[in-house]
Design a protein around this motif. Structure first.
Motif, short mmCIF file in Angstrom:
data_model
loop_
_atom_site.label_atom_id
_atom_site.label_comp_id
_atom_site.label_asym_id
_atom_site.label_seq_id
_atom_site.Cartn_x
_atom_site.Cartn_y
_atom_site.Cartn_z
N ASP A 45 -43.33 14.77 20.29
CA ASP A 45 -43.20 16.06 19.06
C ASP A 45 -43.25 15.15 17.45
N GLY A 46 -43.19 13.67 17.34
CA GLY A 46 -43.27 13.01 15.98
C GLY A 46 -41.67 12.24 15.79
N MET A 47 -42.53 11.69 15.18
CA MET A 47 -41.01 10.60 15.19
C MET A 47 -40.12 10.88 14.30
N GLU A 48 -41.16 11.74 13.17
CA GLU A 48 -39.91 11.75 11.86
C GLU A 48 -38.75 12.25 12.38
N ARG A 49 -39.05 13.86 13.39
CA ARG A 49 -38.20 14.72 14.12
C ARG A 49 -37.35 13.97 14.65
N LEU A 50 -37.71 12.99 15.24
CA LEU A 50 -36.70 11.99 16.45
C LEU A 50 -35.60 11.19 14.99
N GLY A 51 -36.58 10.49 14.27
CA GLY A 51 -35.36 10.13 13.29
C GLY A 51 -34.31 10.47 12.66
N ALA A 52 -34.67 11.75 12.48
CA ALA A 52 -33.77 12.52 12.15
C ALA A 52 -32.62 12.38 12.50
N VAL A 53 -32.50 12.40 14.25
CA VAL A 53 -31.56 12.10 15.25
C VAL A 53 -31.16 11.35 15.74
N VAL A 54 -31.79 9.82 15.48
CA VAL A 54 -31.72 8.68 16.03
C VAL A 54 -32.61 7.49 15.10
N ASP A 55 -31.54 6.89 14.48
CA ASP A 55 -31.90 5.79 13.29
C ASP A 55 -33.02 5.21 14.50
N PRO A 56 -34.06 4.63 14.21
CA PRO A 56 -34.39 3.99 15.21
C PRO A 56 -34.11 2.49 14.71
N GLU A 57 -33.61 1.85 13.46
CA GLU A 57 -33.16 1.09 13.31
C GLU A 57 -32.26 0.78 13.85
N TYR A 58 -31.23 1.58 14.87
CA TYR A 58 -29.56 1.80 15.74
C TYR A 58 -30.60 2.04 16.73
N LEU A 59 -31.13 2.34 17.13
CA LEU A 59 -31.65 2.71 18.75
C LEU A 59 -32.35 1.43 19.43
N GLY A 60 -32.05 0.98 20.62
CA GLY A 60 -31.75 -0.59 20.64
C GLY A 60 -32.38 -0.19 22.84
N VAL A 61 -32.86 -1.30 23.35
CA VAL A 61 -33.51 -1.16 24.49
C VAL A 61 -33.11 -2.54 25.06
N VAL A 62 -32.21 -2.35 26.85
CA VAL A 62 -31.97 -3.57 27.24
C VAL A 62 -32.30 -2.91 29.18
N ILE A 63 -33.25 -3.66 29.45
CA ILE A 63 -33.61 -3.42 30.74
C ILE A 63 -34.07 -4.58 31.68
N GLY A 64 -33.47 -4.33 32.50
CA GLY A 64 -33.03 -5.53 33.76
C GLY A 64 -34.11 -5.74 34.85
N THR A 65 -34.20 -7.08 34.95
CA THR A 65 -35.33 -7.02 36.21
C THR A 65 -34.63 -8.39 36.91
N ALA A 66 -35.24 -8.53 37.82
CA ALA A 66 -35.61 -9.76 39.41
C ALA A 66 -36.47 -10.27 38.80
N VAL A 67 -37.60 -9.97 38.95
CA VAL A 67 -39.01 -10.61 38.99
C VAL A 67 -39.83 -10.05 37.95
N GLY A 68 -39.73 -8.94 37.40
CA GLY A 68 -40.45 -8.56 36.64
C GLY A 68 -41.75 -8.24 36.84
N GLY A 69 -43.17 -8.51 36.61
CA GLY A 69 -44.80 -8.10 36.94
C GLY A 69 -44.88 -8.85 38.25
#
Length: 423
Positions: A96-120
């Motif tokens: 839908d576009g990063m501009e619309r996304l940024g209006a809902v969630v500030d990308p500078e305050y959007l994070g990701v944390v993913i766990g994995t034991a062995v990855g790829g």
């Protein structure tokens, strides 16, 4: 939780052996359906263990072929589960576009944390096979970026434009529960308003199966796959290797309220510890696990009597199940006799680094729907366990405030517990 920093769960996603969506997985948990199947691949014919809990669908088919080749199977699981969680949280699609996304969630305050034991790891092992069979030119140029453990997290961060930070937690079977804990810390510290958190794993490979079988960690019920994973049963003989992903959208409650989001429950507390005992065996009395449980209760400002449900780690290993039961008795004292306990690995198998997130999704749903899922394959309960295990049919969790624990323990003595409470 520090005052003013209440965290809520606003989205859920899952891709598992019992369903490729959250509703399908939850239906299986209520019905008591096993995701363990016999392995019919030619490479499995000579293995001592020939059962596993493969995902209920083919994740690669959801991507264009060129895109699929650039993604390890674990990253495919992660992206699909993250997409479901993102949509479930009623967030704007990246298309839908990063501009619309940024209006809902500030990308500078959007994070990701993913766990994995062995990855790829399967991409690495397949690359080695290609090298041995076809030489250096047979190795894919995508192998270096598909094998790295942070590939799932990185791809999710790129997809949604997360600029706060993108992390990967690697702590064996506790990996994705630790991912949830780190995600909560980011929100508490004001580093993020919203975090995509969870875990992904794709370890079903002859090397992994042979190795776990050699250490006698896997069930060898090759002739009875559906009944192979048997938490708390006297005749349990090891876990079933599984694959998939689970994702949660954790969000600062004030941020969620401002955008009008629906919340499943509160993410109320976390506890983490290490046994410092053995690389593969739990501390027999569950002392380290008890520390994590105690810290989680204290963080959530709850007493043992406040807990209304537990999703146990319960891998179906003889030592592990007993150590966790002892930790629960030690920490929750007299209250444990009246707390319904579910062991969903009896259906999904053990998804390694992804399983904590999948079980967190199950725990959130248990709180939201006020229903504890069943545990299957307990024909002869272990007399030493002495827990109120939910068997045969789901159990209503009743009215009033509800708090639930989800436990994860991993090789190296990693212990992690999270607490969810009703709103």
């Amino acid at each position: 939780m520090p005052a003013g920093k209440s965290i809520v769960v606003t989205g859920l996603g899952a891709y598992t052996p019992v369903g490729t969506s959250v509703p399908a997985m939850w239906d299986a948990f209520l019905a008591g359906r096993s995701g363990t199947r016999a392995l019919t691949d030619e490479w499995a014919s000579d293995l001592p263990v020939r059962v596993a809990a493969r995902a209920a669908g083919d994740p690669g088919g959801a991507f264009p072929p060129a895109r699929a080749r650039r993604l390890d199977r674990a990253a495919q699981f992660a992206l699909l589960a993250a997409d479901e969680a993102w949509k479930d949280a009623d967030l704007p699609a990246p298309s839908d576009g990063m501009e619309r996304l940024g209006a809902v969630v500030d990308p500078e305050y959007l994070g990701v944390v993913i766990g994995t034991a062995v990855g790829g790891v399967t991409s690495l092992l397949d690359g080695h096979t290609a090298l041995m069979e076809r030489g250096a030119r047979g190795v894919s140029p995508h192998m270096p970026t598909t094998m790295i453990p942070n590939s799932p997290a990185a791809h999710i961060g790129i997809t949604y434009g997360a600029q706060a930070s993108v992390h990967t937690t690697v702590s064996a079977c506790a990996s994705s529960t630790e991912a949830l804990i780190l995600a909560a810390d980011m929100i508490r510290l004001g580093r993020a308003d919203l975090v995509i958190a969870g875990g992904a794993e794709a370890p079903i490979h002859p090397v992994a199966l042979a190795g776990f079988a050699a250490m006698r960690a896997l069930s060898q019920r090759n002739d009875d796959p559906a009944h192979a994973s048997r938490p708390y049963d006297k005749n349990r003989d090891g876990f079933v290797l599984g694959e998939g992903a689970g994702m949660l959208i954790l969000e600062d409650e004030a941020h969620a309220r401002a955008r009008g989001a629906r919340s499943y429950c509160r993410f109320a507390g976390t506890g983490i510890s290490v046994d410092a005992h053995h690389i593969a065996q739990p501390q027999p009395e569950g002392l380290g696990a008890s520390v994590a449980l105690t810290r989680a209760l204290r963080d959530a400002q709850l007493a043992p009597v406040d807990i209304g449900h537990i999703n146990a780690h319960a891998t179906a290993t003889p030592l592990g199940d007993l150590a966790e039961a002892r930790a629960l008795h030690r920490t929750l004292a007299g209250a444990i006799d009246h707390i319904p306990v579910s062991a969903t690995k009896s259906m999904t198998g053990h998804l390694q680094g992804a399983v904590g997130a999948v079980e967190a999704v199950a725990t959130v749903l248990a709180v939201h729907h006020r229903t504890a899922p069943v545990t299957i394959n307990i024909d002869d309960p272990d007399d030493q366990i002495q827990l109120d295990i939910v068997r045969h049919v789901p159990r209503p969790l009743g009215p009033g405030p509800l708090a639930a624990l989800s436990n994860s323990f991993g090789f190296g003595g990693q212990n992690a517990t999270v607490v969810f409470t009703s709103i």
